[in-house]
Design a protein around this motif. Structure first.
Motif, PDB file in Angstrom:
ATOM      1  N   ASP A  52      -4.725   2.035   1.865  1.00 44.96           N
ATOM      2  CA  ASP A  52      -5.776   1.311   1.150  1.00 44.96           C
ATOM      3  C   ASP A  52      -5.585   1.347  -0.360  1.00 44.96           C
ATOM      4  O   ASP A  52      -6.423   0.833  -1.109  1.00 44.96           O
ATOM      5  CB  ASP A  52      -7.149   1.890   1.513  1.00 44.96           C
ATOM      6  N   ARG A  53      -4.486   1.942  -0.822  1.00 43.08           N
ATOM      7  CA  ARG A  53      -4.239   2.033  -2.260  1.00 43.08           C
ATOM      8  C   ARG A  53      -3.004   1.209  -2.623  1.00 43.08           C
ATOM      9  O   ARG A  53      -1.870   1.655  -2.445  1.00 43.08           O
ATOM     10  CB  ARG A  53      -4.001   3.487  -2.676  1.00 43.08           C
ATOM     11  N   GLY A  99       0.819  -1.200   0.000  1.00 42.96           N
ATOM     12  CA  GLY A  99       0.000   0.000   0.000  1.00 42.96           C
ATOM     13  C   GLY A  99       0.859   1.258   0.000  1.00 42.96           C
ATOM     14  O   GLY A  99       2.014   1.258   0.431  1.00 42.96           O
ATOM     15  N   CYS A 100       0.290   2.342  -0.501  1.00 46.19           N
ATOM     16  CA  CYS A 100       0.963   3.656  -0.509  1.00 46.19           C
ATOM     17  C   CYS A 100       1.308   4.044   0.935  1.00 46.19           C
ATOM     18  O   CYS A 100       0.536   3.777   1.862  1.00 46.19           O
ATOM     19  CB  CYS A 100       0.058   4.697  -1.142  1.00 46.19           C
ATOM     20  N   THR A 115      -0.010  -0.162  -4.750  1.00 44.49           N
ATOM     21  CA  THR A 115       0.731   0.519  -5.815  1.00 44.49           C
ATOM     22  C   THR A 115       2.013  -0.229  -6.120  1.00 44.49           C
ATOM     23  O   THR A 115       2.640  -0.834  -5.242  1.00 44.49           O
ATOM     24  CB  THR A 115       1.075   1.961  -5.406  1.00 44.49           C
ATOM     25  N   HIS A 154      -1.442   6.368   1.849  1.00 47.45           N
ATOM     26  CA  HIS A 154      -2.794   5.826   1.663  1.00 47.45           C
ATOM     27  C   HIS A 154      -2.685   4.295   1.622  1.00 47.45           C
ATOM     28  O   HIS A 154      -2.521   3.707   0.553  1.00 47.45           O
ATOM     29  CB  HIS A 154      -3.427   6.356   0.366  1.00 47.45           C
ATOM     30  N   CYS A 194       1.449   6.019  -4.178  1.00 46.27           N
ATOM     31  CA  CYS A 194       0.493   6.075  -5.281  1.00 46.27           C
ATOM     32  C   CYS A 194       0.822   7.253  -6.190  1.00 46.27           C
ATOM     33  O   CYS A 194       1.638   8.120  -5.844  1.00 46.27           O
ATOM     34  CB  CYS A 194      -0.930   6.165  -4.746  1.00 46.27           C
ATOM     35  N   GLU A 230      -0.769   9.855  -6.775  1.00 49.18           N
ATOM     36  CA  GLU A 230      -1.119  11.144  -6.184  1.00 49.18           C
ATOM     37  C   GLU A 230      -0.025  11.668  -5.271  1.00 49.18           C
ATOM     38  O   GLU A 230       0.087  12.875  -5.058  1.00 49.18           O
ATOM     39  CB  GLU A 230      -2.430  10.990  -5.390  1.00 49.18           C
TER      40      GLU A 230
END
Length: 320
Positions: free
Chosen positions: A21-22, A15-16, A24, A19, A36, A38
């Motif tokens: 929950d993202r 995960g990022c 990557t 974040h 991520c 972003e």
């Protein structure tokens, strides 16, 4: 990788770092953390995360000379622009108002100095100053010969005045302007005792000197300001009717006053003087500087007054 049963095993993506929950597959090329899209920014080589970019920015600012840092002050000089240069606007307003009054009284926008009671009352005439009309030393700095004289001076005041007000602050800028005005008037007192002088040029030349000192203190290129000063000096000495003495006196006074403001704190800090004491000494020094110009004016006026015995019948009634 294959399993004994013939299927494939997939490693889950991390995960990022900001974040979780993202998932990557991207990483910061500087710190190596997963991030991520972003949280990544394009860098000269690869991508850097927002945290690394912030650390780079802070490190660059710490290595930068203090005078060059955006939004900081050096010896009390501000490097950010003010949205309300009210002192400059007020000075321009007073000059324009005085011109309009003289133009109405004289019935002419070009020869506003002829037939105007305001002009007659406030234009700088050394002989009349020596006769006790001291208000002319200040009042003459708000009068102008015609609309072109006014327009040129007000444009110059707008350009350099806003720069000085931003850098020095309203109070110190006002004091520099006043000292420049008085310095110009003091120099004019060396001229013909019955000549008349008017205009904000002495104070504006004082601001020219102020901008030059400010640029040098901030370690910025002063070539453009030097060129402006040289051009104005050439005009002052080559065009008939221009008071080069007033320009010279204003320039020297404004330059000296600004140098005292921006360099004195650094000098006092170097000898270990504490901040409250430094402020008191700098304030007192600036007051002494202003007092010196007043004394100079008084001494010159006394010299001019010495001719009163010779012109006793003319001087009290001298007008133009």
């Amino acid at each position: 990788m294959s399993t004994p049963g013939g299927g494939e095993m997939h490693q889950p993506l991390p995960g990022c770092f900001r974040h979780q929950d993202r998932p990557t597959g991207l990483r910061c090329s500087r710190c190596g953390r997963p991030a991520c899209h972003e949280c990544l920014r394009q860098a000269p080589v690869g991508f850097h995360c927002v945290d690394c970019i912030e650390q780079e920015r802070k490190g660059a600012a710490a290595r930068m000379p203090r005078a060059a840092r955006p939004g900081t002050a050096t010896a009390g000089l501000r490097t950010t622009l003010s949205a309300h240069p009210t002192v400059t606007y007020a000075l321009i307003g007073l000059n324009v108002l005085a011109y309009l009054i003289t133009a109405v009284q004289a019935g002419s926008i070009l020869d506003n100095n002829r037939g105007s009671a305001l002009y007659e009352r406030f234009a700088l005439v050394p002989g009349l100053v020596a006769n006790g009309e001291w208000w002319r030393l200040i009042g003459s700095g708000f009068l102008h010969f015609g609309i072109l004289h006014l327009a040129v001076n007000m444009y110059a005041l707008y350009v350099v005045g806003i720069a000085c007000e931003n850098a020095l602050g309203k109070l110190r800028y006002s004091l520099v302007y006043l000292v420049g005005l008085l310095g110009g008037s003091a120099a004019v007192m060396f001229g013909a005792w019955n000549g008349q002088t008017a205009g904000a040029s002495g104070a504006i030349f004082g601001l020219f000197g102020a901008v030059l000192i400010i640029l040098l203190r901030l370690r910025r290129n002063p070539n453009m300001m030097i060129a402006v000063i040289v051009i104005n000096v050439i005009i002052s000495v080559s065009v008939p009717g221009i008071s080069w003495l007033g320009h010279l006196g204003g320039f020297l006074a404004g330059t000296a006053a600004t140098a005292a403001i921006v360099y004195a704190p650094e000098a006092l800090r170097a000898v270990g003087m504490r901040a409250p004491t430094r402020k008191a000494v700098v304030g007192a020094g600036f007051g002494v500087l202003g007092a010196l110009f007043v004394v100079e004016i008084v001494l010159i006026a006394v010299q001019v007054a010495s001719i009163q015995d010779r012109y006793a019948l003319i001087l009290p009634h001298l007008r133009f």
